[in-house]
Write a protein that holds these residues in place. Structure first.
Motif, PDB file in Angstrom:
ATOM      1  N   THR A   1      10.493  14.855   5.314  1.00  0.00           N
ATOM      2  CA  THR A   1      10.793  13.938   4.205  1.00  0.00           C
ATOM      3  C   THR A   1      10.955  12.523   4.771  1.00  0.00           C
ATOM      4  N   ASN A   2      10.321  11.545   4.144  1.00  0.00           N
ATOM      5  CA  ASN A   2      10.512  10.177   4.616  1.00  0.00           C
ATOM      6  C   ASN A   2      11.414   9.385   3.663  1.00  0.00           C
ATOM      7  N   VAL A   3      11.658   8.140   4.030  1.00  0.00           N
ATOM      8  CA  VAL A   3      12.616   7.285   3.326  1.00  0.00           C
ATOM      9  C   VAL A   3      12.295   7.137   1.839  1.00  0.00           C
ATOM     10  N   GLU A   4      10.997   7.214   1.499  1.00  0.00           N
ATOM     11  CA  GLU A   4      10.607   6.928   0.122  1.00  0.00           C
ATOM     12  C   GLU A   4      11.049   8.010  -0.857  1.00  0.00           C
ATOM     13  N   PHE A   5      11.218   9.240  -0.362  1.00  0.00           N
ATOM     14  CA  PHE A   5      11.491  10.341  -1.281  1.00  0.00           C
ATOM     15  C   PHE A   5      12.853  10.157  -1.965  1.00  0.00           C
TER      16      PHE A   5
ATOM     17  N   GLU B   1      -4.510  16.458  -1.712  1.00  0.00           N
ATOM     18  CA  GLU B   1      -3.735  15.247  -1.988  1.00  0.00           C
ATOM     19  C   GLU B   1      -2.589  15.146  -0.987  1.00  0.00           C
ATOM     20  N   ARG B   2      -2.081  13.925  -0.836  1.00  0.00           N
ATOM     21  CA  ARG B   2      -0.891  13.741   0.012  1.00  0.00           C
ATOM     22  C   ARG B   2       0.343  13.792  -0.865  1.00  0.00           C
ATOM     23  N   LEU B   3       1.344  14.459  -0.388  1.00  0.00           N
ATOM     24  CA  LEU B   3       2.602  14.522  -1.126  1.00  0.00           C
ATOM     25  C   LEU B   3       3.380  13.260  -0.807  1.00  0.00           C
ATOM     26  N   MET B   4       3.645  12.475  -1.836  1.00  0.00           N
ATOM     27  CA  MET B   4       4.315  11.193  -1.621  1.00  0.00           C
ATOM     28  C   MET B   4       5.768  11.411  -1.184  1.00  0.00           C
ATOM     29  N   GLY B   5       6.164  10.653  -0.155  1.00  0.00           N
ATOM     30  CA  GLY B   5       7.539  10.796   0.335  1.00  0.00           C
ATOM     31  C   GLY B   5       7.665  11.782   1.489  1.00  0.00           C
ATOM     32  N   PHE B   6       6.512  12.195   2.037  1.00  0.00           N
ATOM     33  CA  PHE B   6       6.545  13.114   3.189  1.00  0.00           C
ATOM     34  C   PHE B   6       5.604  12.603   4.273  1.00  0.00           C
ATOM     35  N   GLY B   7       5.972  12.862   5.518  1.00  0.00           N
ATOM     36  CA  GLY B   7       5.151  12.435   6.651  1.00  0.00           C
ATOM     37  C   GLY B   7       5.522  11.022   7.068  1.00  0.00           C
ATOM     38  N   HIS B   8       5.365  10.742   8.339  1.00  0.00           N
ATOM     39  CA  HIS B   8       5.650   9.384   8.823  1.00  0.00           C
ATOM     40  C   HIS B   8       4.946   9.178  10.153  1.00  0.00           C
ATOM     41  N   ARG B   9       4.405   7.991  10.353  1.00  0.00           N
ATOM     42  CA  ARG B   9       3.731   7.703  11.615  1.00  0.00           C
ATOM     43  C   ARG B   9       4.701   7.799  12.792  1.00  0.00           C
ATOM     44  N   ALA B  10       5.906   7.276  12.626  1.00  0.00           N
ATOM     45  CA  ALA B  10       6.825   7.222  13.775  1.00  0.00           C
ATOM     46  C   ALA B  10       7.664   8.491  13.911  1.00  0.00           C
TER      47      ALA B  10
ATOM     48  N   GLY C   1       0.813  -1.223   0.000  1.00  0.00           N
ATOM     49  CA  GLY C   1       0.000   0.000   0.000  1.00  0.00           C
ATOM     50  C   GLY C   1       0.839   1.263   0.000  1.00  0.00           C
ATOM     51  N   PRO C   2       0.345   2.329  -0.649  1.00  0.00           N
ATOM     52  CA  PRO C   2       1.131   3.567  -0.736  1.00  0.00           C
ATOM     53  C   PRO C   2       1.318   4.288   0.590  1.00  0.00           C
ATOM     54  N   LEU C   3       0.560   3.916   1.625  1.00  0.00           N
ATOM     55  CA  LEU C   3       0.827   4.533   2.929  1.00  0.00           C
ATOM     56  C   LEU C   3       2.003   3.843   3.619  1.00  0.00           C
ATOM     57  N   HIS C   4       2.498   2.764   3.003  1.00  0.00           N
ATOM     58  CA  HIS C   4       3.671   2.065   3.544  1.00  0.00           C
ATOM     59  C   HIS C   4       4.728   2.001   2.447  1.00  0.00           C
ATOM     60  N   GLY C   5       4.912   0.834   1.815  1.00  0.00           N
ATOM     61  CA  GLY C   5       6.034   0.702   0.870  1.00  0.00           C
ATOM     62  C   GLY C   5       5.683   0.990  -0.571  1.00  0.00           C
TER      63      GLY C   5
ATOM     64  N   GLN D   1       0.629  24.635   5.819  1.00  0.00           N
ATOM     65  CA  GLN D   1      -0.729  24.080   5.804  1.00  0.00           C
ATOM     66  C   GLN D   1      -1.101  23.433   7.130  1.00  0.00           C
ATOM     67  N   ARG D   2      -0.141  22.761   7.744  1.00  0.00           N
ATOM     68  CA  ARG D   2      -0.413  22.061   9.008  1.00  0.00           C
ATOM     69  C   ARG D   2       0.643  22.418  10.033  1.00  0.00           C
ATOM     70  N   PRO D   3       0.595  23.665  10.537  1.00  0.00           N
ATOM     71  CA  PRO D   3       1.658  24.102  11.450  1.00  0.00           C
ATOM     72  C   PRO D   3       1.757  23.176  12.661  1.00  0.00           C
ATOM     73  N   GLY D   4       2.965  22.811  12.981  1.00  0.00           N
ATOM     74  CA  GLY D   4       3.187  21.984  14.171  1.00  0.00           C
ATOM     75  C   GLY D   4       2.935  20.499  13.968  1.00  0.00           C
ATOM     76  N   ARG D   5       2.493  20.049  12.756  1.00  0.00           N
ATOM     77  CA  ARG D   5       2.260  18.600  12.528  1.00  0.00           C
ATOM     78  C   ARG D   5       3.573  17.853  12.357  1.00  0.00           C
ATOM     79  N   ARG D   6       4.624  18.584  12.122  1.00  0.00           N
ATOM     80  CA  ARG D   6       5.976  18.010  11.982  1.00  0.00           C
ATOM     81  C   ARG D   6       6.036  16.939  10.879  1.00  0.00           C
TER      82      ARG D   6
ATOM     83  N   ALA E   1       5.588  24.166   2.452  1.00  0.00           N
ATOM     84  CA  ALA E   1       4.135  24.195   2.229  1.00  0.00           C
ATOM     85  C   ALA E   1       3.401  23.348   3.274  1.00  0.00           C
ATOM     86  N   LEU E   2       3.971  22.192   3.627  1.00  0.00           N
ATOM     87  CA  LEU E   2       3.329  21.332   4.634  1.00  0.00           C
ATOM     88  C   LEU E   2       3.304  22.040   5.991  1.00  0.00           C
ATOM     89  N   GLU E   3       4.377  22.738   6.311  1.00  0.00           N
ATOM     90  CA  GLU E   3       4.423  23.453   7.598  1.00  0.00           C
ATOM     91  C   GLU E   3       3.401  24.604   7.598  1.00  0.00           C
TER      92      GLU E   3
HETATM   93  N1  ACO Z   1       0.989  15.230   2.389  1.00  0.00           N
HETATM   94  C1  ACO Z   1      -0.003  16.037   2.837  1.00  0.00           C
HETATM   95  N2  ACO Z   1      -0.550  15.932   4.058  1.00  0.00           N
HETATM   96  C2  ACO Z   1      -0.077  14.971   4.860  1.00  0.00           C
HETATM   97  C3  ACO Z   1       0.952  14.105   4.468  1.00  0.00           C
HETATM   98  C4  ACO Z   1       1.489  14.259   3.184  1.00  0.00           C
HETATM   99  N3  ACO Z   1       2.466  13.477   2.737  1.00  0.00           N
HETATM  100  N4  ACO Z   1       1.212  13.235   5.470  1.00  0.00           N
HETATM  101  C5  ACO Z   1       0.376  13.536   6.462  1.00  0.00           C
HETATM  102  N5  ACO Z   1      -0.406  14.580   6.096  1.00  0.00           N
HETATM  103  C6  ACO Z   1      -1.420  15.219   6.925  1.00  0.00           C
HETATM  104  C7  ACO Z   1      -2.676  14.387   6.960  1.00  0.00           C
HETATM  105  O1  ACO Z   1      -3.587  14.744   5.954  1.00  0.00           O
HETATM  106  C8  ACO Z   1      -3.202  14.679   8.350  1.00  0.00           C
HETATM  107  O2  ACO Z   1      -3.866  15.916   8.352  1.00  0.00           O
HETATM  108  P1  ACO Z   1      -5.202  16.149   9.204  1.00  0.00           P
HETATM  109  O3  ACO Z   1      -4.859  15.789  10.614  1.00  0.00           O
HETATM  110  O4  ACO Z   1      -5.518  17.554   8.981  1.00  0.00           O
HETATM  111  O5  ACO Z   1      -6.196  15.188   8.619  1.00  0.00           O
HETATM  112  C9  ACO Z   1      -1.951  14.886   9.177  1.00  0.00           C
HETATM  113  O6  ACO Z   1      -0.932  15.275   8.256  1.00  0.00           O
HETATM  114  C10 ACO Z   1      -1.504  13.629   9.907  1.00  0.00           C
HETATM  115  O7  ACO Z   1      -1.525  12.566   8.977  1.00  0.00           O
HETATM  116  P2  ACO Z   1      -1.912  11.085   9.353  1.00  0.00           P
HETATM  117  O8  ACO Z   1      -2.412  10.386   8.137  1.00  0.00           O
HETATM  118  O9  ACO Z   1      -2.754  11.031  10.589  1.00  0.00           O
HETATM  119  O10 ACO Z   1      -0.531  10.526   9.746  1.00  0.00           O
HETATM  120  P3  ACO Z   1      -0.197   9.002   9.773  1.00  0.00           P
HETATM  121  O11 ACO Z   1       0.772   8.825  10.832  1.00  0.00           O
HETATM  122  O12 ACO Z   1      -1.384   8.129   9.842  1.00  0.00           O
HETATM  123  O13 ACO Z   1       0.396   8.784   8.307  1.00  0.00           O
HETATM  124  C11 ACO Z   1       1.720   8.501   6.430  1.00  0.00           C
HETATM  125  C12 ACO Z   1       1.703   8.626   7.963  1.00  0.00           C
HETATM  126  C13 ACO Z   1       0.721   7.438   6.006  1.00  0.00           C
HETATM  127  C14 ACO Z   1       3.105   8.059   5.958  1.00  0.00           C
HETATM  128  C15 ACO Z   1       1.360   9.858   5.796  1.00  0.00           C
HETATM  129  O14 ACO Z   1       2.290  10.831   6.203  1.00  0.00           O
HETATM  130  C16 ACO Z   1       1.273   9.805   4.277  1.00  0.00           C
HETATM  131  O15 ACO Z   1       0.220   9.444   3.740  1.00  0.00           O
HETATM  132  N6  ACO Z   1       2.375  10.140   3.542  1.00  0.00           N
HETATM  133  C17 ACO Z   1       2.369  10.082   2.101  1.00  0.00           C
HETATM  134  C18 ACO Z   1       2.621   8.671   1.632  1.00  0.00           C
HETATM  135  C19 ACO Z   1       4.034   8.198   1.911  1.00  0.00           C
HETATM  136  O16 ACO Z   1       5.003   8.948   1.815  1.00  0.00           O
HETATM  137  N7  ACO Z   1       4.147   6.903   2.262  1.00  0.00           N
HETATM  138  C20 ACO Z   1       5.432   6.278   2.624  1.00  0.00           C
HETATM  139  C21 ACO Z   1       5.580   6.187   4.114  1.00  0.00           C
HETATM  140  S1  ACO Z   1       7.208   5.648   4.593  1.00  0.00           S
HETATM  141  C22 ACO Z   1       7.105   3.969   4.776  1.00  0.00           C
HETATM  142  O17 ACO Z   1       6.146   3.428   5.214  1.00  0.00           O
HETATM  143  C23 ACO Z   1       8.256   3.143   4.395  1.00  0.00           C
END
Ligand code: ACO
Length: 376
Positions: free
Chosen positions: A305-309, A247-256, A212-216, A297-302, A293-295
């Motif tokens: 860039t994740n590993v995929e980028f 839309e979500r920007l691929m390669g940004f954000g991480h659960r951990a 799945g794109p939220l993981h690998g 749009q979502r100030p303080g969400r931290r 732009a992410l900062e």
């Molecule tokens: N682009 C835009 N907004 C984002 C992104 C992103 N890449 N990542 C998180 N957000 C936003 C979410 O919309 C959410 O906003 P909201 O609270 O206003 O709804 C907030 O930030 C928190 O996001 P969550 O989905 O709750 O964070 P979660 O920990 O569940 O998700 C994830 C982490 C799935 C990686 C997410 O950051 C994402 O979808 N990233 C893009 C896909 C990606 O890069 N996947 C590879 C992950 S790395 C790996 O698994 C090896």
């Protein structure tokens, strides 16, 4: 009602001595070794040794493990038959899921063993490259026991000896992606193993979760995004429009990670060494604009860039096609899956969480049955 543990965020499900993810500070540690101690330099086989058994090998790479893995690269006939029976042209990731499943032929009982982990690590590249070449109308390239694990993967894929710089870059990628704590795919594997099912069933579930794109599944989408942006000058506009469409920007954000993903930091350095200058410039520009732009749009969400980028930029630079990005991630992660399978089985407890029921209250009446119509 608000459910605080949705997505099991922050839930500690057990103990592990394999990998420490320092989410707040952006650290990643394998068995006590920070990843920047290992990359660049540590051969993948040495990291397999470390992950499976907890200690670095005395010799780099470890000669016995190198021999074990090399010996197992050739497929047993029954696996060749399965690979060659698959219809050509499937996405390689879908084919790999079936092929890993086929490794479990009933003769690998629970609990998992070191030898099963070796097979998982050694045979997946051979199955994958055999399938990909057959799909392209090419004959399979037999593995070469004199090549390291990563070099041999590129060799079996392309049929020519790989360039040393590309092997170094991909070796770094393999080491950085080898394990990552309680990520979704490893969790899936541990759930399966916890029922006393076998390692290959666990790895099949793990690959299904990795897809799945939220993981690998994100890295090829990173490349698509870079193509869509097209030029460094267009980055600002493209990112703003994409975020405006929610839309979500691929390669940004991480659960951990609530700080920079340490793997992204090292992969960026590797990309600087191997990527085409124009592609690297584009990626760096997109990253800079996206983080700002992410900062905004979502100030303080931290969101960092994740590993995929930069993983995508590195995989492109070593010549892999996009449909092999996630399968290649999976090949690297087989080391972690093997280590977690062994650890889970060594001190197992069935993983069986609970879920809050929010359906209708008990006591509903079933509708009157309509009279049974007897068959003529
Ligand atoms: N682009 C835009 N907004 C984002 C992104 C992103 N890449 N990542 C998180 N957000 C936003 C979410 O919309 C959410 O906003 P909201 O609270 O206003 O709804 C907030 O930030 C928190 O996001 P969550 O989905 O709750 O964070 P979660 O920990 O569940 O998700 C994830 C982490 C799935 C990686 C997410 O950051 C994402 O979808 N990233 C893009 C896909 C990606 O890069 N996947 C590879 C992950 S790395 C790996 O698994 C090896």
């Amino acid at each position: 009602m608000d459910v605080p543990l949705r997505g099991l965020e922050g839930v500690v499900i057990d103990r592990s001595a394999i990998t420490l993810v320092e989410g707040e500070t952006g650290g990643l540690v394998y068995r006590g070794f920070r990843i920047d101690e290992l990359v660049p330099g540590a051969p993948y086989e040495s990291v397999v040794h470390l992950l499976l058994w907890g200690e670095p090998p005395e010799e780099q790479p470890p000669p016995r493990l190198v021999r074990e893995l090399a010996k197992r690269r050739s497929l047993p006939r029954r696996l060749e038959t399965v690979v060659d029976a698959l219809p050509p042209g499937l996405p390689p990731l879908e084919a790999l899921r079936t092929m890993i499943s086929a490794m479990g032929d009933g003769s690998f009982p629970y609990p998992p063993t070191d030898e099963q982990a070796f097979d998982l690590i050694a045979q997946t590249p051979t199955m994958l490259t055999r399938y990909v070449r057959r799909s392209a109308g090419l004959t399979a390239v037999a593995p070469r026991p004199d090549l390291g694990h990563v070099a041999n993967y590129l060799y079996m894929l392309n049929g020519v000896l790989p360039d040393a710089r590309q092997v170094r870059a991909l070796e770094g990628y393999f080491v950085l992606l080898a394990d990552h704590g309680m990520n979704a795919s490893t969790f899936a594997l541990r759930v399966v193993l916890s029922t006393h099912s076998d390692l290959f069933s666990g790895a099949t579930a793990a690959l299904a979760a990795l897809k799945g794109p939220l993981h690998g599944g994100a890295p090829s989408k990173v490349s698509d995004m870079l193509d869509a942006v097209g030029s460094a000058e267009n980055a600002e506009r493209w990112v703003a429009q994409s975020l405006a469409r929610k839309e979500r920007l691929m390669g940004f954000g991480h659960r951990a990670y609530k700080a920079e993903d340490p793997r992204a930091v090292i992969l960026k350095q590797i990309a600087r060494d191997v990527a085409a200058p124009a592609r690297l410039k584009l990626a760096e520009q997109v990253e800079e604009v996206a983080l700002a732009a992410l900062e905004r749009q979502r100030p303080g969400r931290r969101l960092y860039t994740n590993v995929e980028f930069y993983g995508a930029v590195v995989l492109e630079a070593v010549g892999l096609p996009r449909n092999l990005f996630t399968p290649t991630f999976a090949l690297a992660r087989t080391a972690g899956w093997g280590a977690h399978g062994l650890e889970q089985a060594a001190d197992n407890r069935l993983i069986r969480p609970d879920i809050e029921y929010v359906g209708p209250a008990p006591g509903r009446r079933w509708p009157e049955r309509s009279p049974t119509v007897s068959p003529p």
